[in-house]
Each structure stands twice: as C-alpha cells, then as structure tokens.
Enzyme design. Sequence first.
Site, mmCIF file in Angstrom:
data_model
loop_
_atom_site.group_PDB
_atom_site.id
_atom_site.type_symbol
_atom_site.label_atom_id
_atom_site.label_comp_id
_atom_site.label_asym_id
_atom_site.label_seq_id
_atom_site.Cartn_x
_atom_site.Cartn_y
_atom_site.Cartn_z
ATOM 1 N N ALA A 5 0.854 -1.249 -0.104
ATOM 2 C CA ALA A 5 0.028 -0.093 -0.070
ATOM 3 C C ALA A 5 1.031 1.415 0.154
ATOM 4 C CB ALA A 5 -0.864 -0.037 1.247
ATOM 5 N N TYR A 7 -2.320 4.347 -2.828
ATOM 6 C CA TYR A 7 -2.715 2.732 -2.696
ATOM 7 C C TYR A 7 -3.531 2.305 -1.232
ATOM 8 C CZ TYR A 7 -2.346 1.684 -7.655
ATOM 9 O OH TYR A 7 -2.345 1.802 -9.194
ATOM 10 N N VAL A 24 -3.389 -5.039 -3.747
ATOM 11 C CA VAL A 24 -3.880 -4.251 -2.659
ATOM 12 C C VAL A 24 -5.403 -3.887 -3.244
ATOM 13 C CG1 VAL A 24 -3.166 -2.103 -2.495
ATOM 14 C CG2 VAL A 24 -3.751 -3.023 -0.532
ATOM 15 N N ASP A 25 -5.412 -3.487 -4.646
ATOM 16 C CA ASP A 25 -6.578 -2.967 -5.209
ATOM 17 C C ASP A 25 -7.599 -3.897 -5.438
ATOM 18 O OD1 ASP A 25 -4.924 -3.903 -7.048
ATOM 19 O OD2 ASP A 25 -5.795 -2.284 -8.551
ATOM 20 N N HIS A 77 -4.518 -15.549 -15.347
ATOM 21 C CA HIS A 77 -4.854 -13.900 -15.432
ATOM 22 C C HIS A 77 -6.565 -14.141 -16.101
ATOM 23 C CE1 HIS A 77 -5.402 -9.999 -17.150
ATOM 24 N NE2 HIS A 77 -4.388 -9.822 -16.510
ATOM 25 N N THR A 122 -0.157 -11.827 -23.826
ATOM 26 C CA THR A 122 0.824 -10.501 -23.829
ATOM 27 C C THR A 122 2.011 -10.779 -23.281
ATOM 28 O OG1 THR A 122 -0.363 -9.709 -21.839
ATOM 29 C CG2 THR A 122 -1.143 -9.149 -24.110
ATOM 30 N N GLU A 179 4.878 -8.774 -13.973
ATOM 31 C CA GLU A 179 4.242 -9.598 -14.395
ATOM 32 C C GLU A 179 4.807 -10.427 -15.702
ATOM 33 O OE1 GLU A 179 -0.460 -9.936 -14.788
ATOM 34 O OE2 GLU A 179 0.115 -9.075 -16.810
HETATM 35 N N1 UDP Z 1 0.964 -0.091 -5.734
HETATM 36 C C1 UDP Z 1 0.955 0.799 -4.753
HETATM 37 N N2 UDP Z 1 1.274 2.060 -5.096
HETATM 38 C C2 UDP Z 1 1.195 2.559 -6.116
HETATM 39 C C3 UDP Z 1 1.215 1.822 -7.154
HETATM 40 C C4 UDP Z 1 1.161 0.429 -6.991
HETATM 41 O O1 UDP Z 1 1.169 0.320 -3.550
HETATM 42 O O2 UDP Z 1 1.465 4.025 -6.357
HETATM 43 C C5 UDP Z 1 0.993 -1.465 -5.509
HETATM 44 C C6 UDP Z 1 -0.248 -2.053 -4.955
HETATM 45 O O3 UDP Z 1 -0.234 -3.195 -4.102
HETATM 46 C C7 UDP Z 1 -1.041 -2.545 -6.413
HETATM 47 C C8 UDP Z 1 0.015 -3.095 -7.225
HETATM 48 O O4 UDP Z 1 1.303 -2.356 -6.681
HETATM 49 O O5 UDP Z 1 -2.169 -3.311 -6.132
HETATM 50 C C9 UDP Z 1 0.021 -3.356 -8.515
HETATM 51 O O6 UDP Z 1 -0.288 -2.069 -8.978
HETATM 52 P P1 UDP Z 1 -1.785 -1.765 -9.814
HETATM 53 O O7 UDP Z 1 -2.809 -2.571 -8.982
HETATM 54 O O8 UDP Z 1 -1.928 -0.632 -10.149
HETATM 55 O O9 UDP Z 1 -1.706 -2.805 -11.196
HETATM 56 P P2 UDP Z 1 -2.745 -3.203 -11.894
HETATM 57 O O10 UDP Z 1 -3.528 -4.332 -11.330
HETATM 58 O O11 UDP Z 1 -3.761 -2.149 -12.314
HETATM 59 O O12 UDP Z 1 -2.274 -3.961 -13.167
HETATM 60 MN MN MN Z 2 -3.878 -4.312 -9.154
#
Ligand code: UDP
Ligand code: MN
Length: 297
Positions: A66, A70, A156-157, A177, A189, A247
Amino acid sequence: SSLIENNVRLDRILYPKPETLKPPRTDVLTIAPWLAPIIWNGIFNSDILNAQFHKRGVRIGLTTFAIKKYVRFMKDFLETAEKFFMVGHKVNYYIFTDRAHEIPNITIGEGRHIHIINVTGYQRWQDVTMRRMQMIRDETYSRFINEVDYLVCVDVDMRFYGSVGVEILGDVFGTLHPGFFGASRQQFTYDRNPKSVACIPVDEGDFYYAGGYFGGKIEEVYKLTNFCHSAMMTDKAIGIEALWHDESYLNKYFLYYKPTKILSPEYVWNNYYGSPAAVQIKRFVGVDKNYDEVRFR
Ligand code: UDP
Ligand code: MN
C-alpha cells in the site's frame, strides 16, 4: 471420534465419495500436463483440506503493498480478508507501506496479526509494482522464514467476495489471469523483445499468469522473487523494461520453473471481464480505480 495407532491420529470425516467416472468439472482443465492441479470451484472439499492443514498447524503470510495513494484500498482489503481469507487458520498480514500512519485500525480475529513493513515509495508506478519482487525477497530470510510456512502475495486494489482457503497452498503457485484463460499463445501478452530476459517465443508458453497473485513455501517464493528481481536488474542495466513489468518476468519464471499448483481466475477476478459460465465464484475481485488519479496525482 479418533483412532490412535502407533502415535498416528486418524480422524473420521464424513463426505461424499469421489466418483472416478463422474468428475465434478468437465467444462474446464483441472490438471496441467505436468500434473499440477488447477483449482476451480467444485473440485475440492474444504473440510478434508482444513483438517489436513489444521493438523499441521500451518501458518500463512499474506503480503500486500500500500504505497502512496494505494493505502485507500487497505480498509476494504483487510475487512473482507477477515471474512474470507484462510478463516480458522493462523494468518499474518504483511503490509509494505510508506504511509504506516494511514493504515486503518481493523479488529483482527484470533490467531491473526497485522505487521507493517516500512518501505520507501518509488516515484514511477512501474517501479512501485516491480520492486515488490525485491522487497518480498529481502524479507524472506530475514523474517518470513521464521514466522510463516506459506506466503500468498497479492495486489491491494482488491476485495474478497468468497472463500479463499488452504486449497490454494502448495510448493509454488500462480494464478490464471482473468483476461487470458481462453486465449491462444499468440494472444498472451508475454514480452516478445528478444533482448529482454522476460522474452517468451511465440511457440512457447502454457498459461498467462497474473502478476497480482502468486505464492508458495518461503524457499520457493525466495527463488521466484529473486529470479524476477535479478532479471529486472539485468534488463534495467541495458535500459529495457518488460512489457507488463513484474508480470512479464513472473510469466517467464513459470514457463521454465512450472508451478506445482495453479489457481483458476476465481482467485483474481476483474468484473471488466464479465461473468463467463466457467467462473462460478468470484472470490477476489479488482476494485475499480481511476488509474490516472491514483497513480499520478
Ligand atoms: N502499488 C502501490 N502504489 C502505487 C502503485 C502500485 O501500492 O502507487 C501496488 C499495489 O499493491 C497495487 C500493485 O502495486 O495493487 C500493482 O499495481 P496496480 O494494482 O496499479 O496494477 P494493475 O492491477 O492495475 O495492473
Ligand atoms: Mn491491481
């Protein structure tokens, strides 16, 4: 009731007999060619698995990051994890953050603990996500090895909407995925730049694994994160970065070092992909976010 023979405790558990000629799922692949099970709803019995893992007193670490804005995802993440993640088992949450004071104070169940790990936030969001590999690796032998048996490493999102239990645990696991479980090799990808360590040729590849959900035993998570971080540093030295960051390196690792267990996209869903019939339960789902706002402002 239990039967004690030669110090081995055998407990009676009642459940329906497995039917050799009636597999519970015929609509999806439930085993990889290297005999790793692919975990879909309906193919496992949680009572049997919970009994096995309770007997071993297994300890599970859940890592998440986080950084910067985030932290806003933390509250929902933790509150729903308390309802759905490894209920009844010993759980340590490891929250890597640069804003410890903003981590919400949540009431945590018995046998569960929150540990904050203070880290600095990299400026570029690509570096924030990629450096997770280094930060997890660096805690494996200094900390995780002494505190937990398995690690589950996630974005975390996200929010939990359904049970995520010990069925996911194994030596080393990856997750399909949600955007690619029906796709061809050409559609994956993967990074295709031959100069990158992450490059995967078009005639190779098994699955497209999600960067936001992997784990396993501590030694295995060390090997995985160490490979991914080292590969990123090798690329960085010649000024390149793989297409989908961490990834892409994770997918390269799993191509030649195959996971012993594979989780279906139930475990890392995103509603952007709708509701295909194969996905009977969405256990862990991405939270909608305004990318521009959360990453850059
Ligand atoms: N993350 C964070 N701060 C940021 C960007 C990313 O803590 O400014 C962490 C967070 O745990 C996030 C993960 O890195 O869930 C992956 O980034 P994101 O979820 O944005 O990638 P996506 O799932 O959209 O590809
Ligand atoms: Mn994410």
